[in-house]
Design a protein around this motif. Sequence first.
Motif, PDB file in Angstrom:
ATOM      1  N   TYR A   1       0.804  -1.226   0.000  1.00  0.00           N
ATOM      2  CA  TYR A   1       0.000   0.000   0.000  1.00  0.00           C
ATOM      3  C   TYR A   1       0.839   1.279   0.000  1.00  0.00           C
ATOM      4  CZ  TYR A   1      -3.186  -3.647   1.489  1.00  0.00           C
ATOM      5  OH  TYR A   1      -3.901  -4.829   1.567  1.00  0.00           O
ATOM      6  N   GLN A   2       2.153   1.135  -0.068  1.00  0.00           N
ATOM      7  CA  GLN A   2       3.005   2.322  -0.054  1.00  0.00           C
ATOM      8  C   GLN A   2       3.026   2.979  -1.428  1.00  0.00           C
ATOM      9  OE1 GLN A   2       6.813   0.994   1.361  1.00  0.00           O
ATOM     10  NE2 GLN A   2       6.180   0.930   3.513  1.00  0.00           N
ATOM     11  N   ASN A   3       2.735   4.266  -1.440  1.00  0.00           N
ATOM     12  CA  ASN A   3       2.777   5.050  -2.670  1.00  0.00           C
ATOM     13  C   ASN A   3       3.729   6.224  -2.474  1.00  0.00           C
ATOM     14  OD1 ASN A   3       0.738   3.598  -4.198  1.00  0.00           O
ATOM     15  ND2 ASN A   3      -0.763   4.450  -2.787  1.00  0.00           N
ATOM     16  N   GLN A   4       4.796   6.241  -3.235  1.00  0.00           N
ATOM     17  CA  GLN A   4       5.761   7.328  -3.124  1.00  0.00           C
ATOM     18  C   GLN A   4       5.217   8.564  -3.839  1.00  0.00           C
ATOM     19  OE1 GLN A   4       9.869   6.259  -4.045  1.00  0.00           O
ATOM     20  NE2 GLN A   4       9.324   4.089  -3.895  1.00  0.00           N
TER      21      GLN A   4
ATOM     22  N   GLU B   1       2.465  14.944  -7.040  1.00  0.00           N
ATOM     23  CA  GLU B   1       3.181  14.714  -5.783  1.00  0.00           C
ATOM     24  C   GLU B   1       2.471  15.410  -4.631  1.00  0.00           C
ATOM     25  OE1 GLU B   1       7.654  15.261  -3.815  1.00  0.00           O
ATOM     26  OE2 GLU B   1       7.275  15.848  -5.905  1.00  0.00           O
ATOM     27  N   TRP B   2       2.089  16.650  -4.854  1.00  0.00           N
ATOM     28  CA  TRP B   2       1.364  17.400  -3.823  1.00  0.00           C
ATOM     29  C   TRP B   2       0.042  16.725  -3.485  1.00  0.00           C
ATOM     30  CZ3 TRP B   2      -3.394  19.771  -5.121  1.00  0.00           C
ATOM     31  CH2 TRP B   2      -4.001  20.472  -4.069  1.00  0.00           C
ATOM     32  N   ARG B   3      -0.715  16.297  -4.509  1.00  0.00           N
ATOM     33  CA  ARG B   3      -2.011  15.651  -4.283  1.00  0.00           C
ATOM     34  C   ARG B   3      -1.844  14.382  -3.458  1.00  0.00           C
ATOM     35  NH1 ARG B   3      -5.523  12.839  -9.051  1.00  0.00           N
ATOM     36  NH2 ARG B   3      -3.581  11.639  -9.074  1.00  0.00           N
TER      37      ARG B   3
ATOM     38  N   GLN C   1      -2.649  11.409   1.542  1.00  0.00           N
ATOM     39  CA  GLN C   1      -2.146  10.564   2.625  1.00  0.00           C
ATOM     40  C   GLN C   1      -2.299  11.246   3.980  1.00  0.00           C
ATOM     41  OE1 GLN C   1       1.823   9.102   1.844  1.00  0.00           O
ATOM     42  NE2 GLN C   1       1.298   8.332  -0.188  1.00  0.00           N
ATOM     43  N   GLN C   2      -2.007  12.532   4.034  1.00  0.00           N
ATOM     44  CA  GLN C   2      -2.102  13.261   5.298  1.00  0.00           C
ATOM     45  C   GLN C   2      -3.547  13.349   5.794  1.00  0.00           C
ATOM     46  OE1 GLN C   2      -0.286  17.001   4.286  1.00  0.00           O
ATOM     47  NE2 GLN C   2       1.795  16.146   4.238  1.00  0.00           N
ATOM     48  N   GLU C   3      -4.494  13.515   4.873  1.00  0.00           N
ATOM     49  CA  GLU C   3      -5.886  13.688   5.249  1.00  0.00           C
ATOM     50  C   GLU C   3      -6.688  12.392   5.121  1.00  0.00           C
ATOM     51  OE1 GLU C   3      -7.703  17.110   3.533  1.00  0.00           O
ATOM     52  OE2 GLU C   3      -5.947  18.393   3.894  1.00  0.00           O
TER      53      GLU C   3
ATOM     54  N   ARG D   1      -7.275  10.042  -3.505  1.00  0.00           N
ATOM     55  CA  ARG D   1      -6.700  11.177  -4.248  1.00  0.00           C
ATOM     56  C   ARG D   1      -7.698  11.752  -5.246  1.00  0.00           C
ATOM     57  NH1 ARG D   1      -4.328   6.462  -6.106  1.00  0.00           N
ATOM     58  NH2 ARG D   1      -2.742   6.570  -4.485  1.00  0.00           N
ATOM     59  N   GLY D   2      -8.574  10.899  -5.788  1.00  0.00           N
ATOM     60  CA  GLY D   2      -9.557  11.376  -6.747  1.00  0.00           C
ATOM     61  C   GLY D   2     -10.602  12.285  -6.136  1.00  0.00           C
TER      62      GLY D   2
END
Length: 232
Positions: free
Chosen positions: A42-45, A72-74, A79-81, A85-86
Amino acid sequence: YDADDVIFLFLLFHYLRENLAKRGRLDWLSDDFDGLCDPGRYQNQPALAWRRVKAARKLRGGQLAILQALAEWREQVAQQEDMPRGWLIKDDVLADIARQRPTNLAELGRVRGLNERTVRRRGDTILAIINQSGNKQPQALPDYVKSPKPSVEQEAIVDLLNAVVHLRAAQQQLNPAQLASHKELQRLVLGEHDLQILSGWRRKLIGEELQAVLAGDRQLGIKDGELIISAQ
């Protein structure tokens, strides 16, 4: 909706576990859960998030650099919130922002599909990213490797393997899709080995047999109207 999932799945848990134990399939569950519990799955760089945006291959220069920075910002915000992402900005909208390169909130607000709330809450950040990244050198696009297409003869072999899958699935009272998809059988015929069907319980139940069929060590026939598989 989420609460109902928890309530009913909890009630089903003991029934399903008992059913699996009676069938001797608890180890199947462990095999699949081991993979699902791997954090690496589940890791997304964030720096590589742009590679998942299909429209990236249609952009060049500053537009691509902007898309990469925005993606990258999205990803970081998602991840933070803890949000998809969509829900923040969809891929096609992200690409349109990179193409149009808006310079103010009014222009940003005219990008089709961009939520007004997103413009109000995050518009200044998006514009700053566009301004900072538009003149940068973008990361190089990864080499495009086209998946090989099975020949007519290979597709016939896939159909043969699919018959074996359906037979074993019926015998085990399973949905054939739980064993192998058509796409995975194609990959097997094309010589790939990093496949779900060749690991864990699936390998023992059907994977090794499919390999034996491909090697010519098993033959298929019809007896009394039923498909049979026998050793050569």
